[in-house]
Design a protein around this motif. Structure first.
Motif, PDB file in Angstrom:
ATOM      1  N   CYS A 236      -1.136  -5.288   1.184  1.00  0.00           N
ATOM      2  CA  CYS A 236      -0.550  -4.697  -0.016  1.00  0.00           C
ATOM      3  C   CYS A 236       0.485  -3.613   0.316  1.00  0.00           C
ATOM      4  CB  CYS A 236      -1.632  -4.076  -0.896  1.00  0.00           C
ATOM      5  SG  CYS A 236      -2.915  -5.226  -1.431  1.00  0.00           S
ATOM      6  N   VAL A 237       0.629  -3.287   1.591  1.00  0.00           N
ATOM      7  CA  VAL A 237       1.495  -2.189   2.020  1.00  0.00           C
ATOM      8  C   VAL A 237       2.967  -2.599   1.928  1.00  0.00           C
ATOM      9  CG1 VAL A 237       2.166  -0.822   4.037  1.00  0.00           C
ATOM     10  CG2 VAL A 237      -0.259  -1.150   3.489  1.00  0.00           C
ATOM     11  N   PRO A 238       3.820  -1.776   1.294  1.00  0.00           N
ATOM     12  CA  PRO A 238       5.235  -2.139   1.136  1.00  0.00           C
ATOM     13  C   PRO A 238       5.933  -2.531   2.433  1.00  0.00           C
ATOM     14  CG  PRO A 238       4.735  -0.249  -0.231  1.00  0.00           C
ATOM     15  CD  PRO A 238       3.505  -0.515   0.594  1.00  0.00           C
ATOM     16  N   ALA A 239       5.693  -1.810   3.521  1.00  0.00           N
ATOM     17  CA  ALA A 239       6.348  -2.128   4.793  1.00  0.00           C
ATOM     18  C   ALA A 239       5.939  -3.513   5.292  1.00  0.00           C
ATOM     19  CB  ALA A 239       6.011  -1.067   5.836  1.00  0.00           C
ATOM     20  N   ILE A 240       4.657  -3.840   5.172  1.00  0.00           N
ATOM     21  CA  ILE A 240       4.179  -5.144   5.625  1.00  0.00           C
ATOM     22  C   ILE A 240       4.733  -6.244   4.737  1.00  0.00           C
ATOM     23  CG2 ILE A 240       2.133  -6.558   6.067  1.00  0.00           C
ATOM     24  CD1 ILE A 240       2.554  -4.120   7.966  1.00  0.00           C
ATOM     25  N   LEU A 241       4.762  -6.005   3.440  1.00  0.00           N
ATOM     26  CA  LEU A 241       5.311  -6.997   2.505  1.00  0.00           C
ATOM     27  C   LEU A 241       6.784  -7.263   2.788  1.00  0.00           C
ATOM     28  CD1 LEU A 241       3.616  -5.747  -0.787  1.00  0.00           C
ATOM     29  CD2 LEU A 241       3.203  -7.950   0.334  1.00  0.00           C
ATOM     30  N   CYS A 258      -0.288  -9.315  -3.015  1.00  0.00           N
ATOM     31  CA  CYS A 258      -0.556  -8.898  -1.639  1.00  0.00           C
ATOM     32  C   CYS A 258      -0.632 -10.125  -0.728  1.00  0.00           C
ATOM     33  CB  CYS A 258      -1.874  -8.135  -1.570  1.00  0.00           C
ATOM     34  SG  CYS A 258      -1.921  -6.629  -2.581  1.00  0.00           S
ATOM     35  N   LEU A 259      -0.354  -9.916   0.552  1.00  0.00           N
ATOM     36  CA  LEU A 259      -0.428 -10.993   1.529  1.00  0.00           C
ATOM     37  C   LEU A 259      -1.889 -11.217   1.930  1.00  0.00           C
ATOM     38  CD1 LEU A 259       2.705 -10.148   3.668  1.00  0.00           C
ATOM     39  CD2 LEU A 259       2.234 -12.378   2.624  1.00  0.00           C
ATOM     40  N   ASN A 260      -2.372 -12.426   1.703  1.00  0.00           N
ATOM     41  CA  ASN A 260      -3.783 -12.721   1.898  1.00  0.00           C
ATOM     42  C   ASN A 260      -4.258 -12.541   3.337  1.00  0.00           C
ATOM     43  OD1 ASN A 260      -4.334 -13.471  -0.818  1.00  0.00           O
ATOM     44  ND2 ASN A 260      -3.368 -15.461  -0.454  1.00  0.00           N
ATOM     45  N   VAL A 261      -3.480 -13.032   4.297  1.00  0.00           N
ATOM     46  CA  VAL A 261      -3.952 -13.068   5.678  1.00  0.00           C
ATOM     47  C   VAL A 261      -4.212 -11.665   6.228  1.00  0.00           C
ATOM     48  CG1 VAL A 261      -1.629 -13.100   6.696  1.00  0.00           C
ATOM     49  CG2 VAL A 261      -3.568 -14.106   7.952  1.00  0.00           C
ATOM     50  N   TYR A 262      -3.375 -10.702   5.848  1.00  0.00           N
ATOM     51  CA  TYR A 262      -3.546  -9.345   6.369  1.00  0.00           C
ATOM     52  C   TYR A 262      -4.702  -8.613   5.672  1.00  0.00           C
ATOM     53  CZ  TYR A 262       0.967 -10.437   8.408  1.00  0.00           C
ATOM     54  OH  TYR A 262       1.976 -11.038   9.118  1.00  0.00           O
ATOM     55  N   ASN A 263      -4.923  -8.939   4.411  1.00  0.00           N
ATOM     56  CA  ASN A 263      -6.079  -8.353   3.725  1.00  0.00           C
ATOM     57  C   ASN A 263      -7.387  -8.922   4.251  1.00  0.00           C
ATOM     58  OD1 ASN A 263      -4.534  -6.650   2.221  1.00  0.00           O
ATOM     59  ND2 ASN A 263      -4.930  -7.620   0.251  1.00  0.00           N
ATOM     60  N   VAL A 314       3.002  -1.762  -8.939  1.00  0.00           N
ATOM     61  CA  VAL A 314       2.252  -0.783  -8.143  1.00  0.00           C
ATOM     62  C   VAL A 314       2.520  -0.892  -6.642  1.00  0.00           C
ATOM     63  CG1 VAL A 314       0.174  -2.186  -7.817  1.00  0.00           C
ATOM     64  CG2 VAL A 314      -0.027   0.301  -7.970  1.00  0.00           C
ATOM     65  N   LEU A 315       3.056  -2.010  -6.176  1.00  0.00           N
ATOM     66  CA  LEU A 315       3.291  -2.190  -4.746  1.00  0.00           C
ATOM     67  C   LEU A 315       4.632  -1.629  -4.284  1.00  0.00           C
ATOM     68  CD1 LEU A 315       1.862  -5.787  -4.178  1.00  0.00           C
ATOM     69  CD2 LEU A 315       0.691  -3.586  -4.046  1.00  0.00           C
ATOM     70  N   THR A 316       5.389  -1.050  -5.193  1.00  0.00           N
ATOM     71  CA  THR A 316       6.649  -0.420  -4.799  1.00  0.00           C
ATOM     72  C   THR A 316       6.391   1.011  -4.362  1.00  0.00           C
ATOM     73  OG1 THR A 316       7.089   0.308  -7.065  1.00  0.00           O
ATOM     74  CG2 THR A 316       8.010  -1.818  -6.383  1.00  0.00           C
ATOM     75  N   MET A 317       7.219   1.512  -3.461  1.00  0.00           N
ATOM     76  CA  MET A 317       7.058   2.861  -2.942  1.00  0.00           C
ATOM     77  C   MET A 317       7.887   3.852  -3.742  1.00  0.00           C
ATOM     78  SD  MET A 317       9.068   1.902   0.542  1.00  0.00           S
ATOM     79  CE  MET A 317       9.559   3.476   1.230  1.00  0.00           C
ATOM     80  N   CYS A 318       7.431   5.094  -3.775  1.00  0.00           N
ATOM     81  CA  CYS A 318       8.134   6.130  -4.531  1.00  0.00           C
ATOM     82  C   CYS A 318       9.370   6.618  -3.802  1.00  0.00           C
ATOM     83  CB  CYS A 318       7.189   7.308  -4.791  1.00  0.00           C
ATOM     84  SG  CYS A 318       7.980   8.749  -5.544  1.00  0.00           S
ATOM     85  N   CYS A 319       9.274   6.799  -2.495  1.00  0.00           N
ATOM     86  CA  CYS A 319      10.344   7.435  -1.724  1.00  0.00           C
ATOM     87  C   CYS A 319      10.826   6.511  -0.616  1.00  0.00           C
ATOM     88  CB  CYS A 319       9.833   8.758  -1.150  1.00  0.00           C
ATOM     89  SG  CYS A 319      11.076   9.735  -0.290  1.00  0.00           S
ATOM     90  N   GLY A 320      12.122   6.227  -0.597  1.00  0.00           N
ATOM     91  CA  GLY A 320      12.691   5.342   0.397  1.00  0.00           C
ATOM     92  C   GLY A 320      12.634   3.889  -0.030  1.00  0.00           C
ATOM     93  N   LYS A 321      13.114   3.018   0.845  1.00  0.00           N
ATOM     94  CA  LYS A 321      13.125   1.581   0.550  1.00  0.00           C
ATOM     95  C   LYS A 321      13.003   0.820   1.860  1.00  0.00           C
ATOM     96  CE  LYS A 321      15.727  -1.994  -1.909  1.00  0.00           C
ATOM     97  NZ  LYS A 321      16.965  -2.305  -2.665  1.00  0.00           N
ATOM     98  N   ASP A 346       6.595   3.880   2.717  1.00  0.00           N
ATOM     99  CA  ASP A 346       6.393   2.451   2.932  1.00  0.00           C
ATOM    100  C   ASP A 346       5.004   2.068   3.432  1.00  0.00           C
ATOM    101  OD1 ASP A 346       6.734   3.575   5.416  1.00  0.00           O
ATOM    102  OD2 ASP A 346       8.159   2.077   6.156  1.00  0.00           O
ATOM    103  N   ILE A 347       4.149   3.077   3.716  1.00  0.00           N
ATOM    104  CA  ILE A 347       2.793   2.747   4.161  1.00  0.00           C
ATOM    105  C   ILE A 347       1.750   3.752   3.696  1.00  0.00           C
ATOM    106  CG2 ILE A 347       2.972   3.983   6.381  1.00  0.00           C
ATOM    107  CD1 ILE A 347       1.418   1.594   7.614  1.00  0.00           C
ATOM    108  N   HIS A 348       2.169   4.962   3.341  1.00  0.00           N
ATOM    109  CA  HIS A 348       1.215   6.026   3.002  1.00  0.00           C
ATOM    110  C   HIS A 348       1.121   6.237   1.496  1.00  0.00           C
ATOM    111  CE1 HIS A 348       2.899   6.926   7.076  1.00  0.00           C
ATOM    112  NE2 HIS A 348       1.601   6.872   7.338  1.00  0.00           N
ATOM    113  N   LEU A 349       0.039   6.873   1.073  1.00  0.00           N
ATOM    114  CA  LEU A 349      -0.254   7.017  -0.347  1.00  0.00           C
ATOM    115  C   LEU A 349       0.221   8.359  -0.892  1.00  0.00           C
ATOM    116  CD1 LEU A 349      -3.890   5.583  -0.411  1.00  0.00           C
ATOM    117  CD2 LEU A 349      -1.700   4.363  -0.298  1.00  0.00           C
ATOM    118  N   THR A 350       0.284   8.435  -2.209  1.00  0.00           N
ATOM    119  CA  THR A 350       0.606   9.692  -2.880  1.00  0.00           C
ATOM    120  C   THR A 350      -0.625  10.591  -2.914  1.00  0.00           C
ATOM    121  OG1 THR A 350      -0.006   8.779  -5.035  1.00  0.00           O
ATOM    122  CG2 THR A 350       2.326   8.605  -4.375  1.00  0.00           C
ATOM    123  N   GLU A 351      -0.396  11.863  -3.198  1.00  0.00           N
ATOM    124  CA  GLU A 351      -1.507  12.789  -3.338  1.00  0.00           C
ATOM    125  C   GLU A 351      -2.461  12.318  -4.425  1.00  0.00           C
ATOM    126  OE1 GLU A 351      -1.410  17.404  -3.259  1.00  0.00           O
ATOM    127  OE2 GLU A 351      -1.591  16.876  -5.392  1.00  0.00           O
TER     128      GLU A 351
END
Length: 373
Positions: A236-241, A258-263, A314-321, A346-351
């Motif tokens: 489900c991570v934006p960078a992996i997607l 989300c990509l099934n194989v990585y989950n 929800v799988l889009t990131m807030c900062c950067g692309k 692209d991989i970390h969560l918000t507060e």
């Protein structure tokens, strides 16, 4: 048989059944007794509270984390944390009425007091030795230093003499400390994603074994209270997607995207980890081991974003692309409402997301501390 392994997954199930715990900010002290006197933490960027700028001061890959808008939500400035604000470990420390856990700087180890805890976690740290993934022959290697779990344990052991002077004193001191061991595993797998899934999956037993050995090593020093997080749903991570996108729509979960194989890899890791922790719990009945579930809370936020006030996408990131700019780079995109996002970069969560997960874990920790008192 020893006492059962406490898991945050159980708390999620009970919550879904309508069972709740009202855990106020002062709950750790409600009995007039603080359950833990200090926190010692090991891990990667999901736990790093500022080691990254110390360990990698010249590394361009990690430099954006040390620039705005990182840290803007709570601290008002970048602190080396990979988020817009606090991490799970910060919320845990605050709820336990302890100071935010300071990053461990080997150069300052003799000049700072770590009597209430130290954080050895470093962004990009692997569980297994870094040489397994980067041979070091390339002068442009993005990982110039090995900061694996084993190295972090060595840092802890080098700090130990300044914390306690005798075996009995160390047993007493560390017996009243909380040891957070992870998240570990995700970087071992992410650094291997260009290999076949069979090769990546073969790493899981090694990673789990390294975590188990680390717990036993800490137990020999007197540690008795552990919080051991599982790994995230990498699919489900934006960078992996972005970087590992698939052409076949069947590779994606039709509901979440989300990509099934990585989950599935993450679920396999978490199952093996819980089984290993249960064995350790049986072997050491005087030790408390809490499994911290990262996977299911994140999936709950992915599957029901409106429940948490998150945007629909929800799988889009807030900062950067991904593939365009890193958060912290000049001109990087920044969303208007970070609190309405699951992913900060692209991989970390918000507060906001970390706060929700921390509350889940704290309920389990509080319940465990109460039963042990």
């Amino acid at each position: 048989m020893g006492k059962p392994l406490f898991t945050v997954s159980l708390l999620l199930l009970l919550a879904n059944l309508g069972w709740t715990w009202a855990v106020p900010a002062s709950s750790a002290l409600s009995s007039g007794r603080r359950p833990y006197r200090s926190i010692f933490s090991f891990g990667n960027s999901y736990t790093d509270t500022g080691n990254n700028p110390v360990i990698f001061p010249e590394n361009d890959l990690f430099d954006p984390v040390n620039r705005p808008p990182y840290g803007s939500k709570f601290f008002g400035r970048p602190t080396g944390r990979c988020s817009n604000g606090r991490l799970i470990i910060d919320f845990i420390a605050q709820r336990l009425a302890l100071p935010l856990v300071p990053p461990y700087n080997p150069a300052l180890a003799q000049n700072e007091s770590f009597l209430q805890g130290a954080n050895f976690a470093v962004m990009a740290a692997t569980t297994l030795d870094a040489a397994r993934f980067h041979d070091g022959s390339n002068p442009g290697n993005k990982y110039p230093l090995n900061t694996s779990l084993g190295v972090q344990l060595e840092w802890f052991e080098s700090l130990k003499p300044s914390l306690c002077g005798t075996a009995r004193g160390c047993e007493k001191f560390f017996g009243r400390s909380l040891f957070i061991l992870g998240e570990f595993g995700v970087n071992d797998y992410h650094d291997s994603f260009e290999k076949s899934m069979t090769e990546i999956t073969s790493l899981v037993p090694e990673v789990i074994s390294a975590i188990s050995i680390a717990i036993e090593r800490l137990i020999t020093h007197g540690a008795k209270n552990f919080l051991v997080p599982g790994t995230i749903p990498s699919g489900c991570v934006p960078a992996i997607l972005h970087y590992f996108a698939k052409d076949d729509p069947a590779e994606y979960n039709s509901t979440t995207g989300c990509l099934n194989v990585y989950n599935k890899l993450g679920m396999h890791h978490n199952l093996m980890l819980q089984e290993a922790l249960e064995k350790l719990q049986d072997r050491y009945p005087g030790v408390t081991i809490i499994y911290g579930d990262l996977f299911n809370p994140m999936m709950e936020m992915v599957e029901s974003p409106a429940k948490f006030g998150f945007v629909k996408d929800v799988l889009t990131m807030c900062c950067g692309k991904p593939g365009a700019s890193l958060c912290g780079d000049d001109g990087a995109n920044l969303c208007e409402e970070p609190s309405a996002r699951l992913f900060w970069d692209d991989i970390h969560l918000t507060e906001t997301a970390y706060h929700y997960i921390a509350n889940r874990w704290l309920r389990s920790m509080y319940s465990t501390a109460t039963e042990s008192s």
